[in-house]
Design an enzyme around this catalytic site. Structure first.
Site, short mmCIF file in Angstrom:
data_model
loop_
_atom_site.label_atom_id
_atom_site.label_comp_id
_atom_site.label_asym_id
_atom_site.label_seq_id
_atom_site.Cartn_x
_atom_site.Cartn_y
_atom_site.Cartn_z
N LYS A 1 0.97 -1.21 -0.12
CA LYS A 1 0.04 -0.11 -0.10
C LYS A 1 0.75 1.20 0.13
CE LYS A 1 -3.98 1.64 2.70
NZ LYS A 1 -4.80 1.28 3.94
N SER B 1 -10.25 -1.45 7.09
CA SER B 1 -9.50 -1.14 5.77
C SER B 1 -8.98 -2.01 4.85
CB SER B 1 -8.84 0.10 5.93
OG SER B 1 -9.51 1.28 6.09
N SER C 1 -9.78 1.26 3.07
CA SER C 1 -8.71 2.21 2.22
C SER C 1 -7.83 1.21 1.46
CB SER C 1 -8.16 3.00 3.04
OG SER C 1 -7.34 2.57 4.08
#
Length: 419
Positions: free
Chosen positions: A49, A148, A124
């Protein structure tokens, strides 16, 4: 295990699904050419990420004002992955500041759901989940504050683990809400979670919340097994509006686990109000996020409008509201402890719905089930469940007491074999 993706493959997938916040060809070429040490993750391709540092790569955390920032060193977890033989694929897309549930980044683009590109990948960590779902990488690493990792795992049809709080060090990661933030793992196969978790677990001197796993924790094995386990489905699931497909998936998971030798029962968790906990925990996230991004928040126009609005609100929360939020989180922790005196594992939906249309607002209740594990600091594993005749998968969530990751993985492997 797959080959490190070539430039054409990367470009094709980026054009179709927008998996990267930023795709730096020079950095990717350098990662492709690096020699990997021998280890249990030998040549495994692991995506990161965009809030996780990888030396020389962009380290934006999904934020426009950080696009020019490159990491000067690896995050703690990035180094551990390299030391265990993995190959790194940095910069996967995410919601700005990790504050969102759809990976529809106003500055860096929207990640499409690989099962239905006009649907959300969730957030996310949507770029991480979608990268695994497309086969771009074997494993991806994300962060999870209120769901997330597990929300995009649910929508993209992959496995998503939020481990015990403090098990994986967070130094070298741009934080959002440190009291809730947890690093976790996304994979296409349940059996791949355990070796990656073993590699990532370990003390991190740069993370004050880092804590060692109990003795012998890492020596356990992950093979399919549900025999004799007590599994509880909270009555409170019925208080959340769930789609029919979600409830069918939950019923199917229950039947499979019972057939595999588990005892499944409905239990009451009266101190857990899913919607209320999610709301109070989100207030805490806004308040902590306001402190984390105080400098950017102090300069108008630096943050995306939605992020700025949420964090501005967080900066103005009264002491009374913050105390009420902390009280709700403490109540959830106590309830979990009481529940795990009755059962070994909790079973519930991961999200109340499957992936939503990308042009629609994110469902307000999508974190109603995932926020519980963050509040309690306990592990939770999202498991994809195929829905007959449907392109979009559903997902169930296994939640256990601290350090029960091997047990959750064993149960996930039972479900995987059935679906």
């Amino acid at each position: 295990m797959r080959d490190y993706p070539n430039d054409q493959n990367l470009q094709d997938l980026q054009e179709r699904y927008h998996l990267f916040a930023h795709m730096d060809a020079a950095i990717i070429d350098a990662e492709r050419d690096k020699a990997c040490p021998e280890g249990p993750l030998q040549d495994l391709v692991v995506g990161l990420k965009a809030n996780i540092a990888s030396i020389g790569a962009n380290w934006s955390a999904g934020l426009r004002h950080r696009i020019a920032i490159t990491a000067q060193s690896d995050a703690h977890l990035t180094k551990r992955l390299r030391d265990h033989g993995a190959r790194i694929l940095p910069g996967l897309n995410m919601d700005a500041a990790a504050l969102g549930g759809g990976t529809d980044n106003p500055d860096l683009g929207r990640t499409a759901n690989p099962h239905a590109p006009d649907h959300s990948a969730g957030g996310s960590s949507g770029g991480s989940a979608a990268a695994v779902a497309t086969g771009l990488c074997d494993v991806a690493i994300g962060t999870d504050t209120l769901g997330s990792i597990r929300i995009p795992a649910s929508y993209c049809g992959v496995f998503g683990l939020k481990p015990t709080f403090g098990l994986i060090g967070r130094s070298g990661i741009v934080p959002l809400a440190p009291s809730l933030d947890t690093v976790g793992i996304l994979t296409a196969r349940a059996g791949d979670v355990w070796p990656v978790l073993q590699a990532l677990a370990g003390p991190d001197g740069g993370d004050t919340d880092s804590q060692p796993a109990p003795a012998q924790w890492a020596n356990q094995t992950a093979t399919p097994d549900a025999q004799g386990l007590r599994i509880g489905i909270p009555q409170q699931v019925s208080t959340v509006e769930c789609t029919p497909e979600t409830l069918v998936a939950l019923a199917s998971a229950r039947t499979t686990l019972e057939q595999a030798g588990a005892h499944v029962e409905t239990i009451d968790m009266p101190e857990w109000n899913p919607a209320k906990l999610r709301q109070k925990a989100f207030l805490m996230t806004e308040a902590e996020g306001a402190a984390t991004f105080a400098e950017a928040l102090g300069t108008a126009g630096t943050l995306p409008r939605t992020v700025e609005r949420l964090l501005t609100y967080g900066s103005t929360l009264s002491a009374a509201k913050l105390v009420a939020g902390m009280a709700e989180i403490r109540a959830a922790r106590v309830q979990l402890a009481r529940s795990f005196a009755q059962v070994d594992v909790l079973l519930m939906p991961t999200t109340p719905q499957r992936a939503f249309q990308a042009d629609a607002p994110a469902p307000a209740n999508q974190a109603d089930f995932t926020a519980l594990a963050n509040a309690g600091g306990v592990p939770a594993l999202a498991v994809p469940i195929e829905v007959a005749g449907q392109a979009l998968p559903a997902s169930v969530q296994l939640v256990g007491p601290a350090w029960s990751e091997p047990r959750l993985i064993r149960l996930a492997m039972v479900l995987e074999s059935a679906f």
